[in-house]
Design a protein around this motif. Structure first.
Motif, short mmCIF file in Angstrom:
data_model
loop_
_atom_site.label_atom_id
_atom_site.label_comp_id
_atom_site.label_asym_id
_atom_site.label_seq_id
_atom_site.Cartn_x
_atom_site.Cartn_y
_atom_site.Cartn_z
N UNK A 238 0.83 -1.21 0.00
CA UNK A 238 0.00 0.00 0.00
C UNK A 238 0.87 1.26 0.00
N UNK A 239 1.98 1.14 -0.68
CA UNK A 239 2.90 2.26 -0.91
C UNK A 239 3.40 2.17 -2.34
N UNK A 240 3.54 3.33 -2.98
CA UNK A 240 4.08 3.35 -4.33
C UNK A 240 5.56 3.65 -4.28
N UNK A 241 6.29 2.99 -5.18
CA UNK A 241 7.74 3.22 -5.33
C UNK A 241 7.95 3.98 -6.63
N UNK A 242 8.19 5.31 -6.55
CA UNK A 242 8.37 6.10 -7.78
C UNK A 242 9.46 5.57 -8.69
N UNK A 243 10.57 5.12 -8.14
CA UNK A 243 11.65 4.59 -8.98
C UNK A 243 11.19 3.31 -9.67
N UNK A 244 10.46 2.47 -8.94
CA UNK A 244 9.95 1.24 -9.54
C UNK A 244 9.00 1.56 -10.70
N UNK A 245 8.20 2.61 -10.53
CA UNK A 245 7.27 3.00 -11.59
C UNK A 245 8.03 3.51 -12.82
N UNK A 246 9.16 4.20 -12.59
CA UNK A 246 10.00 4.65 -13.71
C UNK A 246 10.58 3.45 -14.45
N UNK A 247 11.02 2.44 -13.69
CA UNK A 247 11.58 1.23 -14.30
C UNK A 247 10.51 0.51 -15.12
N UNK A 248 9.30 0.45 -14.58
CA UNK A 248 8.19 -0.13 -15.34
C UNK A 248 7.93 0.67 -16.61
N UNK A 249 8.01 2.00 -16.51
CA UNK A 249 7.83 2.87 -17.68
C UNK A 249 8.88 2.60 -18.75
N UNK A 250 10.14 2.37 -18.31
CA UNK A 250 11.22 2.06 -19.27
C UNK A 250 10.92 0.75 -19.99
N UNK A 251 10.40 -0.23 -19.24
CA UNK A 251 10.05 -1.52 -19.86
C UNK A 251 8.95 -1.35 -20.92
N UNK A 252 7.95 -0.52 -20.60
CA UNK A 252 6.87 -0.25 -21.55
C UNK A 252 7.41 0.46 -22.80
N UNK A 253 8.33 1.42 -22.58
CA UNK A 253 8.93 2.14 -23.71
C UNK A 253 9.72 1.20 -24.61
N UNK A 254 10.38 0.20 -24.01
CA UNK A 254 11.11 -0.78 -24.81
C UNK A 254 10.16 -1.59 -25.68
N UNK A 255 9.02 -1.96 -25.11
CA UNK A 255 8.02 -2.70 -25.89
C UNK A 255 7.51 -1.85 -27.06
N UNK A 256 7.27 -0.56 -26.81
CA UNK A 256 6.82 0.35 -27.87
C UNK A 256 7.90 0.47 -28.95
N UNK A 257 9.17 0.58 -28.50
CA UNK A 257 10.29 0.67 -29.46
C UNK A 257 10.30 -0.55 -30.38
N UNK A 258 10.18 -1.75 -29.78
CA UNK A 258 10.20 -2.97 -30.58
C UNK A 258 9.00 -3.03 -31.53
N UNK A 259 7.86 -2.55 -31.06
CA UNK A 259 6.66 -2.58 -31.90
C UNK A 259 6.75 -1.62 -33.08
N UNK A 260 7.51 -0.53 -32.90
CA UNK A 260 7.61 0.48 -33.95
C UNK A 260 8.79 0.21 -34.88
N UNK A 261 9.96 -0.10 -34.31
CA UNK A 261 11.17 -0.16 -35.14
C UNK A 261 11.65 -1.58 -35.44
N UNK A 262 11.23 -2.58 -34.65
CA UNK A 262 11.73 -3.94 -34.86
C UNK A 262 10.57 -4.93 -35.02
N UNK A 263 9.56 -4.51 -35.76
CA UNK A 263 8.33 -5.30 -35.83
C UNK A 263 8.42 -6.46 -36.81
#
Length: 497
Positions: A238-263
């Motif tokens: 019941x606590x948010x970890x801002x750094x963990x959320x940033x790391x999750x965001x980086x993972x999502x951005x990597x998926x978007x990168x693969x979907x756009x440039x390495x499809x």
């Protein structure tokens, strides 16, 4: 031959201490000890032996022979008196040129890495992917800042950006048993480091298609881990970890990168797969080894902090101090500080003692800030009658300086001696007229008192007549001075005395 005479005869810079038989293992690799000739023979006179400790074995020299002695035999012949020769500190001088080379190594590494990326034929978009794992590594390390012993006000503010945010609470949580062995922090460090090194390795091999094909699989498999992390933060901690959320965001951005440039491309080379497997294994093994070392280091730091709190606890120190009998110390004319103070620190010292100089420095520091609140009495332990004329002149001049010029000049002369330890130089600078009969009588009385009371080592410290506890490092004295000065127990004792 008395121990004091032996020290004067050999003129060795050393500290003479009494060591209990149970503390033999704590002695350094080399030491000089007084041993009984044999456990079955009566002890007549002290015999000095140079002892070397090699693991669990002990060796000593006798009649130009090296003789091994068992620990049991050593304990049976133990007299308790040890001479420890001071080891001079060696200052390692590093030239400016070498320092510059060492400082430039990280910069050269970065330049080499960037140069390698520049000459590789892969397109810029492919190389751009390296930014994601690079930031992932940085934020993963930031999440583990306590483990790395790093401190950052900026990261602290970011981690506690709101009342329901706390990186430390989430990262250090072990509410699920699996986190005792593997947690989100371990996964992020290993994953992003593997990505960074794996892509760089396959850029060199010219097979980035295999890398991105593997990443598509791994990133899709990471989605359940991402959802699990979000669930854990919201519903378990019941606590948010801002750094963990940033790391999750980086993972999502990597998926978007693969979907756009390495499809379009998907192919796996077994050779490249072996390279990636080797990189992953190396990264994982290195991280868990490093983490184990960092955890051990953290435990040692925490233990040191708790130990310091215990050691610097004045009430405990006082109980240990007054647990021994109070001694009637001999007369000494050398008093520095406030002569009317109820707090008296007495040092029994010897100018030819290698360990005394450090204690005098400690007392000088204490006196600088407490000159009006305490007095320091100096007793010089020496058998004046066995010294040669040059040393007699030195010792007589030392007290003569106090009588003629006062405590400040005396402390200055003693401080200078511990700096140079050159008799001719010191005498040339400080020799002055003195009353040899009066001074010699003081030395004889003090030396006789030391013999009668078993004080056969220097330096020895006393606080209001109580001997400074052996279990405390002398440097800790500075932490107790203010409490000693304000302690009513010693004030009342002084008045009654």
């Amino acid at each position: 031959m008395a121990i004091a005479d032996a020290l004067s005869f050999f003129n060795i810079k050393n500290g003479v201490i009494r060591v209990d038989v149970s503390e033999i293992e704590l002695l350094p690799e080399y030491f000089i000890a007084v041993l009984k000739e044999h456990k079955d023979k009566p002890y007549n006179a002290p015999e000095l032996y140079f002892v070397k400790k090699d693991g669990a074995s002990y060796f000593y020299n006798k009649d130009k022979e090296v003789i091994e002695i068992t620990k049991d035999e050593l304990e049976s012949r133990w007299n308790g008196i040890v001479f420890l020769v001071e080891k001079e500190e060696t200052t390692i001088l590093v030239t400016q040129k070498k320092s510059n080379i060492l400082l430039s190594l990280p910069l050269l590494g970065v330049l080499f890495f960037l140069s390698t990326l520049f000459v590789l034929e892969e397109n810029f978009i492919t190389k751009l992917f390296l930014i994601f794992p690079l930031f992932g590594i940085l934020f993963s390390v930031a999440a583990l800042k306590n483990l790395f012993g790093a401190k950052s006000e900026l990261i602290n503010k970011f981690c506690n950006i709101s009342s329901n945010a706390s990186c430390a609470t989430v990262v250090n949580s072990y509410k699920w048993e699996i986190f005792k062995f593997l947690n989100f922090s371990d996964l992020s460090v290993i994953f992003f480091t593997f990505q960074f090194l794996g892509l760089f390795a396959l850029l060199l091999f010219g097979d980035t298609i295999t890398f991105f094909s593997v990443q598509k699989i791994l990133l899709l498999l990471s989605l359940p881990v991402v959802l699990l992390s979000l669930y854990y933060q919201k519903y378990v901690e019941k606590k948010w970890c801002p750094i963990c959320l940033v790391i999750i965001g980086i993972t999502i951005l990597e998926l978007i990168y693969l979907a756009v440039f390495q499809v379009n491309d998907f192919a796996i080379s077994y050779k490249s797969l072996i390279v990636l497997g080797l990189v992953f294994s190396t990264v994982a093994l290195t991280w868990f080894t490093l983490k184990k070392i960092l955890l051990k280091q953290k435990e040692l730091k925490e233990f040191q902090l708790s130990s310091n709190r215990f050691i610097r606890n004045y009430e405990i120190f006082k109980k240990v101090l007054v647990s021994d009998r109070k001694m009637e110390l001999p007369y000494s004319p050398i008093i520095i500080g406030n002569e009317d103070s109820n707090t008296e620190i007495t040092i029994i010292t010897s100018p030819f003692c290698g360990y005394c100089g450090k204690v005098h420095e400690i007392l000088e520091e204490i006196l600088e800030s407490n000159a009006n609140n305490l007095k320091i009495k100096v007793i010089i332990s020496v058998n004046i009658d066995v010294l040669d004329e040059e040393k007699k002149l030195f010792y007589r001049s030392l007290i003569g300086i106090y009588f003629e010029k006062g405590p400040v000049s005396f402390f200055e002369a003693l401080h200078y001696w511990f700096e140079i330890k050159d008799l001719k130089d010191w005498i040339k600078r400080y020799e002055l007229p003195f009353d040899s009969q009066k001074i010699d009588l003081i030395y004889r009385q003090q030396n006789e008192w030391c013999k009668n009371n078993g004080i056969n080592f220097t330096p020895a410290l006393f606080i209001n007549g109580y001997q400074y506890p052996k279990t405390y490092d002398r440097e800790n004295l500075r932490f107790f001075v203010n409490d000693l000065v304000e302690d009513d127990f010693f004030v009342e004792e002084f008045i009654n005395y």
